[in-house]
Every structure is written in structure tokens, then in C-alpha cells.
Design a protein around this motif. Structure first.
Motif, PDB file in Angstrom:
ATOM      1  N   VAL A   8      -6.693   6.118  -8.550  1.00  0.00           N
ATOM      2  CA  VAL A   8      -5.859   6.439  -7.395  1.00  0.00           C
ATOM      3  C   VAL A   8      -4.391   6.486  -7.785  1.00  0.00           C
ATOM      4  O   VAL A   8      -3.651   7.329  -7.343  1.00  0.00           O
ATOM      5  N   LYS A   9      -3.962   5.598  -8.690  1.00  0.00           N
ATOM      6  CA  LYS A   9      -2.551   5.513  -9.018  1.00  0.00           C
ATOM      7  C   LYS A   9      -2.040   6.734  -9.774  1.00  0.00           C
ATOM      8  O   LYS A   9      -0.856   7.018  -9.746  1.00  0.00           O
ATOM      9  N   LYS A  10      -2.917   7.489 -10.419  1.00  0.00           N
ATOM     10  CA  LYS A  10      -2.480   8.691 -11.123  1.00  0.00           C
ATOM     11  C   LYS A  10      -1.661   9.582 -10.193  1.00  0.00           C
ATOM     12  O   LYS A  10      -0.703  10.199 -10.596  1.00  0.00           O
ATOM     13  N   ASN A  11      -2.053   9.659  -8.953  1.00  0.00           N
ATOM     14  CA  ASN A  11      -1.359  10.490  -7.972  1.00  0.00           C
ATOM     15  C   ASN A  11      -0.167   9.776  -7.356  1.00  0.00           C
ATOM     16  O   ASN A  11       0.566  10.363  -6.589  1.00  0.00           O
ATOM     17  N   ASN A  12       0.007   8.486  -7.673  1.00  0.00           N
ATOM     18  CA  ASN A  12       1.066   7.656  -7.095  1.00  0.00           C
ATOM     19  C   ASN A  12       1.021   7.623  -5.575  1.00  0.00           C
ATOM     20  O   ASN A  12       2.031   7.423  -4.934  1.00  0.00           O
ATOM     21  N   LYS A  13      -0.127   7.872  -5.006  1.00  0.00           N
ATOM     22  CA  LYS A  13      -0.270   7.831  -3.559  1.00  0.00           C
ATOM     23  C   LYS A  13      -1.307   6.779  -3.203  1.00  0.00           C
ATOM     24  O   LYS A  13      -2.486   6.940  -3.502  1.00  0.00           O
ATOM     25  N   PRO A  14      -0.882   5.702  -2.559  1.00  0.00           N
ATOM     26  CA  PRO A  14      -1.866   4.712  -2.124  1.00  0.00           C
ATOM     27  C   PRO A  14      -2.697   5.251  -0.973  1.00  0.00           C
ATOM     28  O   PRO A  14      -2.243   6.111  -0.212  1.00  0.00           O
ATOM     29  N   LEU A  15      -3.910   4.759  -0.859  1.00  0.00           N
ATOM     30  CA  LEU A  15      -4.738   5.105   0.300  1.00  0.00           C
ATOM     31  C   LEU A  15      -4.137   4.436   1.527  1.00  0.00           C
ATOM     32  O   LEU A  15      -3.673   3.301   1.461  1.00  0.00           O
ATOM     33  N   VAL A  16      -4.163   5.136   2.640  1.00  0.00           N
ATOM     34  CA  VAL A  16      -3.572   4.648   3.892  1.00  0.00           C
ATOM     35  C   VAL A  16      -4.607   4.795   4.993  1.00  0.00           C
ATOM     36  O   VAL A  16      -5.321   5.792   5.054  1.00  0.00           O
ATOM     37  N   PRO A  40     -15.538  -1.898  -3.604  1.00  0.00           N
ATOM     38  CA  PRO A  40     -15.318  -3.334  -3.420  1.00  0.00           C
ATOM     39  C   PRO A  40     -14.268  -3.846  -4.407  1.00  0.00           C
ATOM     40  O   PRO A  40     -14.202  -3.391  -5.551  1.00  0.00           O
ATOM     41  N   GLY A  41     -13.448  -4.760  -3.939  1.00  0.00           N
ATOM     42  CA  GLY A  41     -12.405  -5.346  -4.778  1.00  0.00           C
ATOM     43  C   GLY A  41     -11.050  -4.691  -4.634  1.00  0.00           C
ATOM     44  O   GLY A  41     -10.036  -5.275  -5.021  1.00  0.00           O
ATOM     45  N   MET A  42     -10.992  -3.475  -4.091  1.00  0.00           N
ATOM     46  CA  MET A  42      -9.688  -2.840  -3.876  1.00  0.00           C
ATOM     47  C   MET A  42      -8.920  -3.669  -2.854  1.00  0.00           C
ATOM     48  O   MET A  42      -9.507  -4.345  -2.016  1.00  0.00           O
ATOM     49  N   ARG A  43      -7.589  -3.620  -2.948  1.00  0.00           N
ATOM     50  CA  ARG A  43      -6.757  -4.469  -2.094  1.00  0.00           C
ATOM     51  C   ARG A  43      -5.832  -3.635  -1.209  1.00  0.00           C
ATOM     52  O   ARG A  43      -5.402  -2.557  -1.607  1.00  0.00           O
ATOM     53  N   PHE A  44      -5.563  -4.183  -0.026  1.00  0.00           N
ATOM     54  CA  PHE A  44      -4.703  -3.534   0.956  1.00  0.00           C
ATOM     55  C   PHE A  44      -3.773  -4.557   1.587  1.00  0.00           C
ATOM     56  O   PHE A  44      -4.021  -5.758   1.523  1.00  0.00           O
ATOM     57  N   LYS A  45      -2.711  -4.066   2.208  1.00  0.00           N
ATOM     58  CA  LYS A  45      -1.850  -4.920   3.018  1.00  0.00           C
ATOM     59  C   LYS A  45      -1.783  -4.323   4.412  1.00  0.00           C
ATOM     60  O   LYS A  45      -1.800  -3.109   4.582  1.00  0.00           O
ATOM     61  N   VAL A  46      -1.761  -5.206   5.411  1.00  0.00           N
ATOM     62  CA  VAL A  46      -1.602  -4.791   6.806  1.00  0.00           C
ATOM     63  C   VAL A  46      -0.112  -4.857   7.103  1.00  0.00           C
ATOM     64  O   VAL A  46       0.539  -5.858   6.820  1.00  0.00           O
ATOM     65  N   LEU A  47       0.420  -3.787   7.676  1.00  0.00           N
ATOM     66  CA  LEU A  47       1.861  -3.689   7.903  1.00  0.00           C
ATOM     67  C   LEU A  47       2.229  -3.855   9.371  1.00  0.00           C
ATOM     68  O   LEU A  47       1.446  -3.520  10.263  1.00  0.00           O
ATOM     69  N   ALA A  48       3.429  -4.346   9.581  1.00  0.00           N
ATOM     70  CA  ALA A  48       3.968  -4.486  10.938  1.00  0.00           C
ATOM     71  C   ALA A  48       4.135  -3.102  11.561  1.00  0.00           C
ATOM     72  O   ALA A  48       4.253  -2.092  10.859  1.00  0.00           O
ATOM     73  N   ASP A  49       4.149  -3.068  12.889  1.00  0.00           N
ATOM     74  CA  ASP A  49       4.261  -1.797  13.621  1.00  0.00           C
ATOM     75  C   ASP A  49       5.537  -1.033  13.266  1.00  0.00           C
ATOM     76  O   ASP A  49       5.511   0.176  13.110  1.00  0.00           O
ATOM     77  N   GLY A 133      -5.644  -0.835  15.081  1.00  0.00           N
ATOM     78  CA  GLY A 133      -4.632   0.218  15.015  1.00  0.00           C
ATOM     79  C   GLY A 133      -3.506  -0.062  14.038  1.00  0.00           C
ATOM     80  O   GLY A 133      -2.728   0.838  13.726  1.00  0.00           O
ATOM     81  N   ASP A 134      -3.390  -1.298  13.533  1.00  0.00           N
ATOM     82  CA  ASP A 134      -2.356  -1.594  12.540  1.00  0.00           C
ATOM     83  C   ASP A 134      -2.561  -0.739  11.294  1.00  0.00           C
ATOM     84  O   ASP A 134      -3.692  -0.454  10.895  1.00  0.00           O
ATOM     85  N   ARG A 135      -1.464  -0.363  10.662  1.00  0.00           N
ATOM     86  CA  ARG A 135      -1.529   0.411   9.420  1.00  0.00           C
ATOM     87  C   ARG A 135      -1.970  -0.477   8.259  1.00  0.00           C
ATOM     88  O   ARG A 135      -1.566  -1.631   8.166  1.00  0.00           O
TER      89      ARG A 135
END
Length: 144
Positions: A8-16, A40-49, A133-135
Motif C-alpha cells: 500500500v505504501k508504494k502509492n503513498n496513499k493510506p487506506l481511508v 489481519p494485522g493492518m493498523r488504523f487510527k480513528v480521527l476526530a471530526d 461514521g468517524d473517519r
């Protein structure tokens, strides 16, 4: 860095995506799955509105904005159109710190000394709640 992160990082675009549902106090569903390449094992962060504006201290001009993080997630179960994630946090205190003594040395970032008036205010209690609905945005290996 593991294989799925490199791909995924090759494109420098994280999944959203978005939080699709809260399952327990430690698990939630997101609207990204096998169809988008999740594993499995991929990581994400939940962002404020709302993003926080960053202003030039001299002119007051808006320089840009930064997203504020609510919590971090690790994908535990992947389905075709959604995934189940578990909340996690990385800590270097208590027993974990003692275990680290026997591992190879780590660079632990120091804390900034700053005037309290210069610090961004923490998210309010209402803003910090994770809700449907959080990003969510993928975290790459070097972001921990």
C-alpha cells in the motif's frame, strides 16, 4: 515492515474508511475489507471530526490543518466489504518497559518542554468518543 504495508505504501496513499459500527468497548467494524486489500494485522487510527488549523504565529495566516487522533486499531478479522478491528495502544511503562530491558534498545522520544498556552487543547470528552461514521486512516509501520 510487513508485506501488506509495503504494497500500500508504494502509492503513498493510506487506506481511508469509516467506522461502521461499535461492537464492544474494544472492538468496532470499519467499512473496508478484502475488496480494498485489507489483511489481519493492518493498523488504523480513528480521527476526530474536525481538523485543527495551524496558523502562522506572525501573520495569523492559516498554514494548513492536522487531524487529531482518538484511538488506534488493529484489524483482527477481514470480510469482503468490512473488517473487525480491536483497539490497542503502545506503551513503555510498567511490565512492558521491564520486558523491553531484555530486548534490543529502543529510541524513546522525549517530551517537549512548552508553555501550556502554546499547547493544543486536548479533545473534549464528547469529541474523544468513537462513533459510527468517524473517519479511519491506515497507519504505516513507521508511524508508531
Amino acid at each position: 515492515m510487513n508485506m501488506e504495508t509495503r504494497t500500500v505504501k508504494k502509492n503513498n496513499k493510506p487506506l481511508v474508511g469509516k467506522v461502521s459500527g461499535i461492537l464492544t468497548e474494544r472492538e468496532l467494524a470499519i467499512n473496508i475489507g478484502l475488496n480494498q486489500g485489507l489483511k489481519p494485522g493492518m493498523r488504523f487510527k480513528v480521527l476526530a471530526d474536525q481538523s485543527t488549523e495551524i496558523r502562522d504565529p506572525e501573520t495569523g495566516d492559516i498554514l494548513g490543518s492536522v487531524d487529531r487522533e482518538k484511538i488506534r486499531l488493529k484489524v483482527s478479522e477481514v470480510h469482503e466489504k468490512f473488517s473487525i478491528c480491536r483497539a490497542y495502544s503502545k506503551s513503555n511503562i510498567g511490565l512492558l518497559a521491564m520486558a523491553d530491558i531484555f530486548e534490543e534498545s529502543q529510541n524513546i522520544p522525549g517530551a517537549l518542554e512548552a508553555d501550556n498556552s502554546a499547547l493544543l487543547l486536548p479533545l473534549s470528552k464528547e469529541e474523544s468518543y468513537v462513533k459510527k461514521g468517524d473517519r479511519v486512516v491506515q497507519i504505516f509501520g513507521d508511524e508508531d
